[in-house]
Scaffold this active site. Structure first.
Site: not given
Ligand code: PXP
Length: 251
Positions: A15, A17-18, A26, A51, A53, A57-58, A78, A108-109, A159, A202-203, A225
């Protein structure tokens, strides 16, 4: 190894996004999530997850086409279950669309989608995505009621949200970790039995990924993340390679 003959048993979707979160801090165009997507492809990641959103935001709208053009990797978009996001998904036709709950004020989600309670909202969206050839995935808690709802919606993929597991792990609460692992592995087995492909995310971190990666029915992990954070110190290539090694060690 010839990956056509011997497909990897557990895919890693990264992912990105970050990378965009840092860029947006910036307001310019650096660091570019497209460059991250290219690195994921170069080090053998199996997919890109992003994702879009509601508040952008990202990842932003214009990033999607650029990410899709940059690599041949499948894009897992996503998205919230809204008409706006459905229209965007139909326009970009990602490989997969993972429907997630979205609250503007959350960081976050924070939990899984209430697929059971939202059946009537989700059914037409899932149908339109399916008709467009987009693989529908539902981001749900590992819970029988939610899995049952996914089955009724005809989703080919779920998922499982590993956030609760990750929190328990971080708290050092062994009993809760065990409970969460049992819940996820039982539901992954039930999903597979019903012909639904199980993913998880996630996490997830270097420290907590292996017990989840060891669940045999889980076909894909989506991790963001932690990998992007770790990339600050060791580079994105090394962070992805290490995650891949840890996953492979237990499969
Ligand atoms: N899977 C889904 C569906 C998510 O929404 C996210 C967070 O955006 C992730 C995976 C990845 O989670 P993390 O950024 O905590 O690794």
């Amino acid at each position: 190894m010839n990956q056509t003959l011997h497909p990897r048993p557990l895919r890693l979707g990264v992912n990105i996004d970050h990378v965009a979160t840092i860029r947006n801090a910036r307001g310019g165009d650096h660091p570019d999530p497209v460059r991250a997507a290219e690195i994921v492809a170069a080090v053998g990641g199996d997919g890109i997850t992003a994702h879009l959103r509601e508040d952008r935001r990202h990842i932003r709208d214009e990033d999607l086409a650029r990410i899709q053009a940059a690599t041949n990797l499948p894009l897992n978009l996503e998205m919230a279950a809204t008409p706006e996001m459905l229209a965007i998904a139909l326009r970009h036709k990602p490989h997969a669309a993972c429907i997630v709950p979205e609250k503007r004020e959350e960081r976050t989600t924070e939990g899984g989608l209430d697929a059971a309670g939202m059946h009537n909202t989700l059914a037409p969206i899932a149908e339109e995505l399916r008709a467009a050839g987009i693989r529908v995935s539902l981001f749900i808690e590992a819970d029988e009621r939610q899995l049952d709802a996914a089955l009724r919606l005809g989703a080919p993929v779920v998922e499982f949200h590993t956030g609760e597991y990750a929190h328990a792990f971080a708290d050092g609460d062994a009993a809760r970790v065990e409970r969460e692992l049992r819940r996820i592995s039982d539901m992954a087995a039930l999903a597979a039995k019903n012909g639904i492909e199980a993913h998880a995310g996630h996490g997830l971190t270097f420290e907590n990924v292996q017990p989840i990666a060891a669940i045999p029915q889980i076909a894909e992990l989506n991790i963001g993340h932690y990998l992007i954070g770790e990339a600050v110190f060791v580079g994105l290539e090394n962070a992805i390679r290490r995650m891949r090694e840890l996953m492979d060690e237990v499969r």
